[in-house]
Design a protein around this motif. Structure first.
Motif, PDB file in Angstrom:
ATOM      1  N   ASP A 152       0.865  -1.177   0.000  1.00  0.00           N
ATOM      2  CA  ASP A 152       0.000   0.000   0.000  1.00  0.00           C
ATOM      3  C   ASP A 152       0.906   1.233   0.000  1.00  0.00           C
ATOM      4  OD1 ASP A 152      -1.514   2.216   0.825  1.00  0.00           O
ATOM      5  OD2 ASP A 152      -2.971   0.945   1.838  1.00  0.00           O
ATOM      6  N   ASP A 153       1.064   1.808  -1.209  1.00  0.00           N
ATOM      7  CA  ASP A 153       2.037   2.899  -1.368  1.00  0.00           C
ATOM      8  C   ASP A 153       1.678   4.114  -0.517  1.00  0.00           C
ATOM      9  OD1 ASP A 153       3.306   1.300  -3.120  1.00  0.00           O
ATOM     10  OD2 ASP A 153       2.667   2.357  -4.932  1.00  0.00           O
ATOM     11  N   GLU A 154       0.403   4.363  -0.343  1.00  0.00           N
ATOM     12  CA  GLU A 154      -0.023   5.532   0.418  1.00  0.00           C
ATOM     13  C   GLU A 154       0.429   5.410   1.880  1.00  0.00           C
ATOM     14  OE1 GLU A 154      -4.259   7.825   1.258  1.00  0.00           O
ATOM     15  OE2 GLU A 154      -4.196   6.115  -0.135  1.00  0.00           O
ATOM     16  N   ILE A 155       0.219   4.235   2.449  1.00  0.00           N
ATOM     17  CA  ILE A 155       0.642   4.032   3.841  1.00  0.00           C
ATOM     18  C   ILE A 155       2.166   4.087   3.942  1.00  0.00           C
ATOM     19  CG2 ILE A 155       0.803   2.286   5.660  1.00  0.00           C
ATOM     20  CD1 ILE A 155      -2.121   1.592   5.100  1.00  0.00           C
ATOM     21  N   ARG A 156       2.838   3.478   2.982  1.00  0.00           N
ATOM     22  CA  ARG A 156       4.307   3.543   3.045  1.00  0.00           C
ATOM     23  C   ARG A 156       4.780   4.991   3.029  1.00  0.00           C
ATOM     24  NH1 ARG A 156       5.751   0.208  -0.821  1.00  0.00           N
ATOM     25  NH2 ARG A 156       6.392   1.708  -2.388  1.00  0.00           N
ATOM     26  N   GLN A 157       4.151   5.793   2.187  1.00  0.00           N
ATOM     27  CA  GLN A 157       4.542   7.199   2.115  1.00  0.00           C
ATOM     28  C   GLN A 157       4.263   7.910   3.448  1.00  0.00           C
ATOM     29  OE1 GLN A 157       6.376   8.226  -0.470  1.00  0.00           O
ATOM     30  NE2 GLN A 157       6.707   9.939   0.927  1.00  0.00           N
ATOM     31  N   LYS A 158       3.161   7.554   4.076  1.00  0.00           N
ATOM     32  CA  LYS A 158       2.823   8.174   5.372  1.00  0.00           C
ATOM     33  C   LYS A 158       3.869   7.842   6.432  1.00  0.00           C
ATOM     34  CE  LYS A 158      -2.187   8.585   4.892  1.00  0.00           C
ATOM     35  NZ  LYS A 158      -3.430   7.799   5.063  1.00  0.00           N
ATOM     36  N   ILE A 159       4.346   6.609   6.438  1.00  0.00           N
ATOM     37  CA  ILE A 159       5.391   6.235   7.418  1.00  0.00           C
ATOM     38  C   ILE A 159       6.673   7.022   7.130  1.00  0.00           C
ATOM     39  CG2 ILE A 159       6.836   4.379   8.326  1.00  0.00           C
ATOM     40  CD1 ILE A 159       4.682   2.422   7.325  1.00  0.00           C
ATOM     41  N   ILE A 160       7.010   7.105   5.842  1.00  0.00           N
ATOM     42  CA  ILE A 160       8.213   7.869   5.477  1.00  0.00           C
ATOM     43  C   ILE A 160       8.079   9.308   5.980  1.00  0.00           C
ATOM     44  CG2 ILE A 160       9.524   8.801   3.503  1.00  0.00           C
ATOM     45  CD1 ILE A 160       8.892   6.126   2.026  1.00  0.00           C
ATOM     46  N   ASN A 161       6.882   9.882   5.795  1.00  0.00           N
ATOM     47  CA  ASN A 161       6.667  11.256   6.270  1.00  0.00           C
ATOM     48  C   ASN A 161       6.735  11.341   7.793  1.00  0.00           C
ATOM     49  OD1 ASN A 161       6.357  11.953   3.654  1.00  0.00           O
ATOM     50  ND2 ASN A 161       4.109  12.047   3.701  1.00  0.00           N
ATOM     51  N   LEU A 162       6.065  10.417   8.463  1.00  0.00           N
ATOM     52  CA  LEU A 162       6.081  10.416   9.933  1.00  0.00           C
ATOM     53  C   LEU A 162       7.515  10.334  10.441  1.00  0.00           C
ATOM     54  CD1 LEU A 162       3.803   8.415  12.336  1.00  0.00           C
ATOM     55  CD2 LEU A 162       6.272   8.144  12.519  1.00  0.00           C
ATOM     56  N   ARG A 163       8.317   9.465   9.843  1.00  0.00           N
ATOM     57  CA  ARG A 163       9.714   9.337  10.261  1.00  0.00           C
ATOM     58  C   ARG A 163      10.498  10.616   9.962  1.00  0.00           C
ATOM     59  NH1 ARG A 163      12.005   3.418   9.922  1.00  0.00           N
ATOM     60  NH2 ARG A 163      13.644   4.500   8.782  1.00  0.00           N
ATOM     61  N   LYS A 164      10.244  11.208   8.786  1.00  0.00           N
ATOM     62  CA  LYS A 164      10.927  12.468   8.454  1.00  0.00           C
ATOM     63  C   LYS A 164      10.582  13.554   9.464  1.00  0.00           C
ATOM     64  CE  LYS A 164      11.801  12.396   3.480  1.00  0.00           C
ATOM     65  NZ  LYS A 164      11.075  12.587   2.223  1.00  0.00           N
ATOM     66  N   ASN A 165       9.295  13.652   9.796  1.00  0.00           N
ATOM     67  CA  ASN A 165       8.869  14.677  10.761  1.00  0.00           C
ATOM     68  C   ASN A 165       9.521  14.439  12.120  1.00  0.00           C
ATOM     69  OD1 ASN A 165       7.308  15.966   8.921  1.00  0.00           O
ATOM     70  ND2 ASN A 165       5.409  14.883   9.490  1.00  0.00           N
ATOM     71  N   TYR A 166       9.577  13.186  12.494  1.00  0.00           N
ATOM     72  CA  TYR A 166      10.178  12.891  13.794  1.00  0.00           C
ATOM     73  C   TYR A 166      11.671  13.211  13.774  1.00  0.00           C
ATOM     74  CZ  TYR A 166      10.342  10.882  18.402  1.00  0.00           C
ATOM     75  OH  TYR A 166      10.475  10.728  19.754  1.00  0.00           O
ATOM     76  N   ALA A 167      12.330  12.895  12.661  1.00  0.00           N
ATOM     77  CA  ALA A 167      13.753  13.214  12.525  1.00  0.00           C
ATOM     78  C   ALA A 167      13.951  14.725  12.611  1.00  0.00           C
ATOM     79  CB  ALA A 167      14.294  12.679  11.197  1.00  0.00           C
ATOM     80  N   LEU A 168      13.035  15.453  11.976  1.00  0.00           N
ATOM     81  CA  LEU A 168      13.095  16.918  12.015  1.00  0.00           C
ATOM     82  C   LEU A 168      12.934  17.412  13.449  1.00  0.00           C
ATOM     83  CD1 LEU A 168      13.403  18.933   9.673  1.00  0.00           C
ATOM     84  CD2 LEU A 168      10.950  19.409   9.883  1.00  0.00           C
ATOM     85  N   LYS A 169      12.018  16.785  14.155  1.00  0.00           N
ATOM     86  CA  LYS A 169      11.781  17.146  15.556  1.00  0.00           C
ATOM     87  C   LYS A 169      13.056  16.933  16.384  1.00  0.00           C
ATOM     88  CE  LYS A 169       8.768  15.821  19.282  1.00  0.00           C
ATOM     89  NZ  LYS A 169       7.825  14.795  19.761  1.00  0.00           N
TER      90      LYS A 169
END
Lengths: 163, 163, 163, 163, 163, 163, 163, 163
Positions: free
Chosen positions: H133-150
């Protein structure tokens, strides 16, 4: 002043342990820098600040982390400088972090100190630098003498109380 | 040559772990001396050789001990130089020695390495000395590069085998 | 009165455990002295007070310490008298201190009691002295009888409550 | 000669640990007796031999047991004399036996030594008796001096080998 | 065929555990690749093969490591794909590796399996792929049915033997 | 009514755990008696009440104790009836008591339940008696059914909340 | 004869532990049946044989399992009869299996015996049945008496040897 | 929307850990269902909801349980879908639950996450679904990016504070 020691925290929530290190380094007047970088969440940031730090003259790295505490090992992967690891007690009394830090394979040692012992990490870092910096070595000798005196004095205070 | 590192064994029975250190130090061409002295059975001998060693220019001490492993702490009590502790697996998988070495109080850290890791103790000692000795630092960098190469090569060998 | 027992604390922060010992020794009317001396921070002080104490007629030493608890072993290194060790719960539930004290090598035993058991250390010390001091032996027998009676009475109180 | 020390084994299978005690006691020429009695299988036998032993002049009891090691505690229940406990490694590296022996409640201490350390139990017992028996105390001092000498000599042998 | 699973070993010495995985993947006819790369000794190699593997369509990574087992966490740092961790028993019964792998912080989970369980890592990887690959899911169902049958049959064999 | 179960506490301080047992036994209407008797401080009392209890028709004994928890084993030494042991969390998270109770040698088993699980000790005792007492067996079946229903209902309550 | 006890093995590889149980049950002449059924691989088989066994008059179940040892708990889920659990040492010294069996929640106790103690499981099962079967109770009393005699005799043999 | 993930709690008392999972799944907009079902108290309910859930299209199961934590294993027994296990800290720091979940035998793995880590269980479940499910995979990538940014930002905030 150019920092000689870089303290890296795996998470902002471990700041209290870093403050133990900072307090000692300030007492010893050793310049340091403080960073937050996670081995798992920002691996490239760890890589970058360790390589930059090494190039900029950082002599000792202190990695502070709890749980599956990979940060000190991740630092060691990018620098030939000695790395000190401080396991933080988040779960299982900090035994998980201790074993994650101390059990490093050859040839990647971490100089591990006790659970939550940010203070001892700073002493150890100062000892490393003291190998070629006579002033810092003398400061450690003095700090230890003062602490020994404090132990002796606490002794006398107790004897007075109970006699 | 004047030794820079002193390896102290708590007991002659831990010699196999010391040999792991010696092998690495010889590879790095760092002169060392080897002693046996027990924190409990010959405390004055520990005191004497550590004070003499410090005065004679020993930069790093390595204490190797099992069970209630007090030797590294006993060394640290008599020198401002950094002390590396190697817990030896005699009983309880070496966890007794690990906790006896790593959990040192302020301000007396031991730079603890993994259970039975005499090899990593030598690497760590070399890293300390490498802070002011460019030749040794370069040797560690080379040793690590060679080991990394060995890992990469073992990789290729396996790929060949299974393809 | 000349003290027969010397209680040595590794740190002033362990005083609550020492007070458990003191309370029992006072109940048994056995004279004791109390000292603070750290195996790592004031090793010469440990050496000095143990040798002086032994010469002055101390019969039993009690060493109380947490973490990498080397104090009882350091005491034992300087006296042929029996040494009792009390592990203190500072980290890892006191298991680190327990293993650091109990796992002593030959021929340097520490008579180890339970975690935080300053009270039992006092009983044990009294038992040693009771081997040649009939009055003290009788006092222990009485203390144990009274405690057994207390257990039996608590029994009756509960039976009354639930019937 | 009347035995001063009684060694009690929880099971015939622990005889190797008892032999470590016996070897030391014979070296120190302290008469002892040896019994097998199980806290769970022959509780009345434990009771009987401990009460008889105490009346017959036994000064110190040594209880050797593995697993749920209740024997030293069972001995302590029937004598005011000091009881030494030796945890035996049968399962879980002997940690089960260690915790079963050392964690005794007030006022029933067991003087616990390291896992499988029958030798140290004998030294400790001799130290107790040495409190009022100058000859035995002198023998322990000599034994320790000889052992320290042996450590020092092993030192010289190694230095010769590597030079 | 393009591999769907990448097995990465922290050290060539853990090959026996990888072979447990490989045996199952071959039985399930799932293509895989095998690499050796150390989180501490070749961090850039880990980074490179994980990023390349992810781009090349690897769906699941299996990291196999002992001691301070950081490899699975290092893999997870460079891929959004699920990572399975297999702790290897090198010291302390494998508990050090287990805690180093399973106790990962948010948001970097490792799907941890039992100590030395390369076989279960393969089953788990197949289950992940089976979410969208009906053929593989059916193969797992069959493998489990066959194993259940084997359990039932071993049952009958035993009943026959003892009757 | 004649009690069928005897609960023995090693110390009055463990009463909260006994109350968990009592609450369940009252719910199941099984008569019981409650005693305090220490294996170490009142061994003859343990012996006496266990022998008397066995003669008076006690069918199951429950021993509740913390630390070096010898009470259940001491009970088992004096009765052929089954003995249930409840380890109490006083130190080391209750692991010391668990290992002191569960690791009993042949032929002296203790039916050990979880740390602080006085409630499960009561269920288990009732199951033993239910082997020949249909009424009690039926009560356990009902108690379990009611508890299962409670689990199912808590389920529905949550579903309602989140929908 | 109709079996009164059912021994269930989680895996054929644990047969040696079951044989310890069988040997004792045969000595006590208590009829039993033996099954292999895995809580994870054949859950319906566990369910089926436990429900059938309960209906057929099985009074006690013995579940023998290592690792994540769920089998005894799975048995308990389907019968109101008491269930005995034997943790098997496969990894981590059997501590994983012990904690998986003993730490059961309310109201689903497992009567847990020591690691690898198939023999004690049989004794305990016999004790349960002995609550209503005088013949079996008498046999346990005799078995224990004989074993106590054996302990006493081993005692005499040793005394003869050393005198 | 049809739920893709089913979270099952062994007990209503573990709801706080489930809420960590739910919070993440809601952030990722992945539909889930929540159930309470106990492996020991309602085994047939576990069986029923797992089989029904699998048939209804549940892709991943998350089992959350403390103590003798058999729930994830019980779920795995009834579905070919991957099962994630979250050990809950109720006693012994959660180590009992961790070992009960992670040490599963072949061929029944549980994808185990850290103690109390409901959040990581949700991330892991999303990663499994993200395999197809590409949409969910993209969401995890974003969540991880945001957390890394945090993490990076928290870094800057600290540097500002101390400079």
């Amino acid at each position: 002043m150019t920092p000689k020691i870089m303290i890296i925290l795996g998470s902002g929530s471990d700041i209290a342990i870093a403050e133990k290190s900072m307090k000692i380094l300030e007492k010893l007047e050793i310049p340091y820098s403080l960073k937050i970088a996670s081995a798992h969440r920002t691996p490239d940031l760890v890589r970058e600040i360790v390589i930059q730090g090494t190039n900029a003259g950082i002599e000792v790295f202190i990695g502070i982390a709890g749980l599956a505490a990979h940060l000190p090992g991740a630092i060691a992967a990018y620098t030939p400088r000695p790395v000190i690891g401080v396991p933080v007690d988040v779960k299982t009394g900090g035994v998980d972090a201790l074993e994650s830090i101390v059990q490093m394979p050859y040839p990647s040692p971490i100089a591990t100190v006790g659970i939550d012992r940010g203070d001892n990490a700073a002493i150890l870092a100062a000892q490393f630098i003291g190998l070629h910096d006579d002033e810092i070595r003398q400061k450690i000798i003095n700090l230890r003498k003062n602490y020994a005196l404090k132990v002796k004095n606490s002794n006398e205070e107790i004897i007075q109380k109970i006699e």
